[in-house]
Write a protein that holds these residues in place. Structure first.
Motif, PDB file in Angstrom:
ATOM      1  N   GLY A 140       0.802  -1.217   0.000  1.00 41.20           N
ATOM      2  CA  GLY A 140       0.000   0.000   0.000  1.00 41.20           C
ATOM      3  C   GLY A 140       0.830   1.259   0.000  1.00 41.20           C
ATOM      4  O   GLY A 140       0.297   2.350   0.220  1.00 41.20           O
ATOM      5  N   VAL A 141       2.138   1.127  -0.239  1.00 43.12           N
ATOM      6  CA  VAL A 141       3.026   2.294  -0.270  1.00 43.12           C
ATOM      7  C   VAL A 141       3.221   2.702  -1.725  1.00 43.12           C
ATOM      8  O   VAL A 141       3.478   1.867  -2.599  1.00 43.12           O
ATOM      9  N   THR A 142       3.127   3.983  -1.975  1.00 36.62           N
ATOM     10  CA  THR A 142       3.327   4.502  -3.338  1.00 36.62           C
ATOM     11  C   THR A 142       4.737   5.044  -3.499  1.00 36.62           C
ATOM     12  O   THR A 142       5.319   5.605  -2.570  1.00 36.62           O
ATOM     13  N   ARG A 143       5.263   4.825  -4.685  1.00 38.00           N
ATOM     14  CA  ARG A 143       6.554   5.381  -5.038  1.00 38.00           C
ATOM     15  C   ARG A 143       6.385   6.235  -6.310  1.00 38.00           C
ATOM     16  O   ARG A 143       5.791   5.772  -7.290  1.00 38.00           O
ATOM     17  N   THR A 144       6.890   7.440  -6.247  1.00 42.40           N
ATOM     18  CA  THR A 144       6.730   8.390  -7.364  1.00 42.40           C
ATOM     19  C   THR A 144       8.092   8.833  -7.857  1.00 42.40           C
ATOM     20  O   THR A 144       8.971   9.217  -7.053  1.00 42.40           O
ATOM     21  N   GLN A 145       8.269   8.769  -9.174  1.00 39.04           N
ATOM     22  CA  GLN A 145       9.491   9.283  -9.807  1.00 39.04           C
ATOM     23  C   GLN A 145       9.107  10.548 -10.592  1.00 39.04           C
ATOM     24  O   GLN A 145       8.234  10.520 -11.461  1.00 39.04           O
ATOM     25  N   ALA A 146       9.771  11.648 -10.284  1.00 42.57           N
ATOM     26  CA  ALA A 146       9.516  12.928 -10.961  1.00 42.57           C
ATOM     27  C   ALA A 146      10.725  13.279 -11.829  1.00 42.57           C
ATOM     28  O   ALA A 146      11.855  13.337 -11.336  1.00 42.57           O
ATOM     29  N   THR A 147      10.473  13.484 -13.120  1.00 42.53           N
ATOM     30  CA  THR A 147      11.524  13.898 -14.062  1.00 42.53           C
ATOM     31  C   THR A 147      11.262  15.344 -14.472  1.00 42.53           C
ATOM     32  O   THR A 147      10.198  15.664 -15.024  1.00 42.53           O
ATOM     33  N   LEU A 148      12.227  16.223 -14.183  1.00 39.45           N
ATOM     34  CA  LEU A 148      12.061  17.667 -14.453  1.00 39.45           C
ATOM     35  C   LEU A 148      13.004  18.101 -15.574  1.00 39.45           C
ATOM     36  O   LEU A 148      14.184  17.719 -15.600  1.00 39.45           O
ATOM     37  N   PRO A 169       4.835  16.002  -1.015  1.00 37.99           N
ATOM     38  CA  PRO A 169       3.561  15.828  -0.292  1.00 37.99           C
ATOM     39  C   PRO A 169       3.821  15.506   1.186  1.00 37.99           C
ATOM     40  O   PRO A 169       4.919  15.064   1.561  1.00 37.99           O
ATOM     41  N   PRO A 170       2.820  15.717   2.040  1.00 38.21           N
ATOM     42  CA  PRO A 170       3.002  15.379   3.472  1.00 38.21           C
ATOM     43  C   PRO A 170       3.338  13.901   3.662  1.00 38.21           C
ATOM     44  O   PRO A 170       2.866  13.044   2.906  1.00 38.21           O
ATOM     45  N   ASP A 171       4.177  13.587   4.631  1.00 39.34           N
ATOM     46  CA  ASP A 171       4.594  12.227   4.992  1.00 39.34           C
ATOM     47  C   ASP A 171       5.461  11.579   3.928  1.00 39.34           C
ATOM     48  O   ASP A 171       5.746  10.366   3.995  1.00 39.34           O
ATOM     49  N   ALA A 172       5.910  12.324   2.891  1.00 42.20           N
ATOM     50  CA  ALA A 172       6.775  11.755   1.837  1.00 42.20           C
ATOM     51  C   ALA A 172       8.221  11.982   2.234  1.00 42.20           C
ATOM     52  O   ALA A 172       8.585  12.906   2.964  1.00 42.20           O
ATOM     53  N   ARG A 173       9.077  11.078   1.790  1.00 43.26           N
ATOM     54  CA  ARG A 173      10.501  11.220   2.028  1.00 43.26           C
ATOM     55  C   ARG A 173      11.256  10.953   0.728  1.00 43.26           C
ATOM     56  O   ARG A 173      10.779  10.227  -0.152  1.00 43.26           O
ATOM     57  N   VAL A 174      12.440  11.557   0.618  1.00 39.32           N
ATOM     58  CA  VAL A 174      13.237  11.452  -0.590  1.00 39.32           C
ATOM     59  C   VAL A 174      14.058  10.173  -0.551  1.00 39.32           C
ATOM     60  O   VAL A 174      14.784   9.918   0.407  1.00 39.32           O
ATOM     61  N   LEU A 175      13.954   9.405  -1.620  1.00 43.56           N
ATOM     62  CA  LEU A 175      14.757   8.182  -1.735  1.00 43.56           C
ATOM     63  C   LEU A 175      16.054   8.445  -2.490  1.00 43.56           C
ATOM     64  O   LEU A 175      17.046   7.753  -2.281  1.00 43.56           O
ATOM     65  N   GLY A 176      16.064   9.436  -3.384  1.00 43.80           N
ATOM     66  CA  GLY A 176      17.283   9.722  -4.133  1.00 43.80           C
ATOM     67  C   GLY A 176      17.050  10.820  -5.148  1.00 43.80           C
ATOM     68  O   GLY A 176      15.910  11.084  -5.598  1.00 43.80           O
ATOM     69  N   VAL A 177      18.142  11.514  -5.511  1.00 48.54           N
ATOM     70  CA  VAL A 177      18.096  12.604  -6.510  1.00 48.54           C
ATOM     71  C   VAL A 177      19.242  12.380  -7.469  1.00 48.54           C
ATOM     72  O   VAL A 177      20.393  12.182  -7.071  1.00 48.54           O
ATOM     73  N   THR A 178      18.958  12.388  -8.762  1.00 46.62           N
ATOM     74  CA  THR A 178      20.002  12.256  -9.791  1.00 46.62           C
ATOM     75  C   THR A 178      19.818  13.342 -10.844  1.00 46.62           C
ATOM     76  O   THR A 178      18.724  13.900 -10.987  1.00 46.62           O
TER      77      THR A 178
END
Length: 314
Positions: A282-290, A305-314
């Motif tokens: 039930g956990v969502t993972r989002t990848q944002a490409t800018l 978003p609230p309660d979100a944490r960063v897994l990595g930045v490239t």
């Protein structure tokens, strides 16, 4: 000299019973002769003039035959006044007026043609806003003498034909409002407006500066395409409109307004793509490409978003 008196005593034969004299007077095209009453002389007939070759002789020397006279007086004398003509010609002038936020730049390109008398000097009449740093460029200029109303330009060698000149100056502009059109004219000498011609005005502006013509009385609208090729606009700024000066009268006034600058974004994201997956837990993972178009800073803030944490930045 500009004017000189001539008194001529012609040679005679003292022992002659009768005397007959024929006289042709020829002068350069740059001179005029003023003659009063000549009681001892009469005008020669056209046939006598041709028979004695007076006209052909004058023409062969580049002169103009102004009088052919005959006299039977024993001691004929002649007096007249020679007056140097003012140089005659015409010119084209194009004034490019560039309105900046805090200054006005004026460039006037001039093409001057002298037709009869070689030009030794000219007077360039300048507007009041032209300061001591005014620059005048052109072929053959020997010296430039400042004057409260303009500049006297002297040449190293008198010349005939066509030459081009450029006048440039800059004047500060501290506040919005109206100001007189900066008109520049060319005269043979100060106060002698003997040059006719065509003058154009081209308006330019740069940045948030608006220049308009609410009260132009001495000019008429013209097409920008009518500007002669020898006139070069300012490289910066946009060309707005063109006008043609009338032969007489004050040109009128222009209005200049500086508008506020539009705010500029510190950074611009041209494209953003989001890919979200939902796991069995039930956990969502989002990848944002800018796709970042530009940034005025070395870093920028990304809000999650609230309660979100960063897994990595490239």
């Amino acid at each position: 000299w500009e004017r000189t008196e001539l008194a001529l005593a012609l040679p005679v034969c003292a022992d002659a019973a009768r005397n007959r004299c024929h006289l042709g007077i020829a002068i350069p095209p740059s001179l005029d002769a003023l003659m009063g009453a000549l009681p001892e002389w009469r005008t020669m007939e056209a046939g006598d003039i041709d028979a004695r070759g007076l006209g052909a002789t004058a023409e062969g020397q580049g002169l103009v035959l102004i009088a052919a006279l005959a006299s039977r007086a024993r001691e004929p004398a002649l007096g007249f006044t020679l007056v140097r003509r003012a140089p005659r010609g015409e010119y084209q002038a194009v004034t490019h007026l560039l309105a900046l936020e805090r200054a006005l730049r004026v460039r006037v390109d001039i093409q001057l043609t002298a037709v009869d008398r070689p030009i030794e000097s000219i007077f360039v009449r300048l507007p009041a806003i032209a300061g001591p740093s005014t620059v005048i460029l052109g072929d053959g200029i020997k010296e430039i003498e400042p004057d409260p109303e303009g500049r006297t330009v002297r040449f190293g060698t008198p010349w005939l034909g066509t030459r081009r000149f450029r006048v440039e100056f800059e004047a500060p502009r501290e506040a919005d409002g109206e100001f007189p059109v900066p008109a520049v004219t060319v005269e043979a000498a100060k106060g002698e407006a003997v040059f006719g011609g065509e003058r154009l005005l081209v308006l330019q502006s740069q940045g948030p500066v608006e220049i308009s013509a609410p009260a132009l009385t001495g000019v008429t609208p013209a097409d920008v395409d009518d500007v002669p090729e020898f006139a070069e606009p300012w490289r910066v700024g946009r060309v707005l409109s063109a006008y043609r000066f009338k032969a007489r009268g004050e040109p009128g006034t222009l209005r200049c307004v500086v508008h506020g600058r539009a705010p500029v974004l510190k950074r611009l994201v041209r494209q953003m793509m989001l890919a979200t997956t939902i796991g069995r837990e039930g956990v969502t993972r989002t990848q944002a490409t800018l796709l970042l178009a530009y940034s005025r800073d070395q870093d920028f803030r990304v809000e999650l978003p609230p309660d979100a944490r960063v897994l990595g930045v490239t």
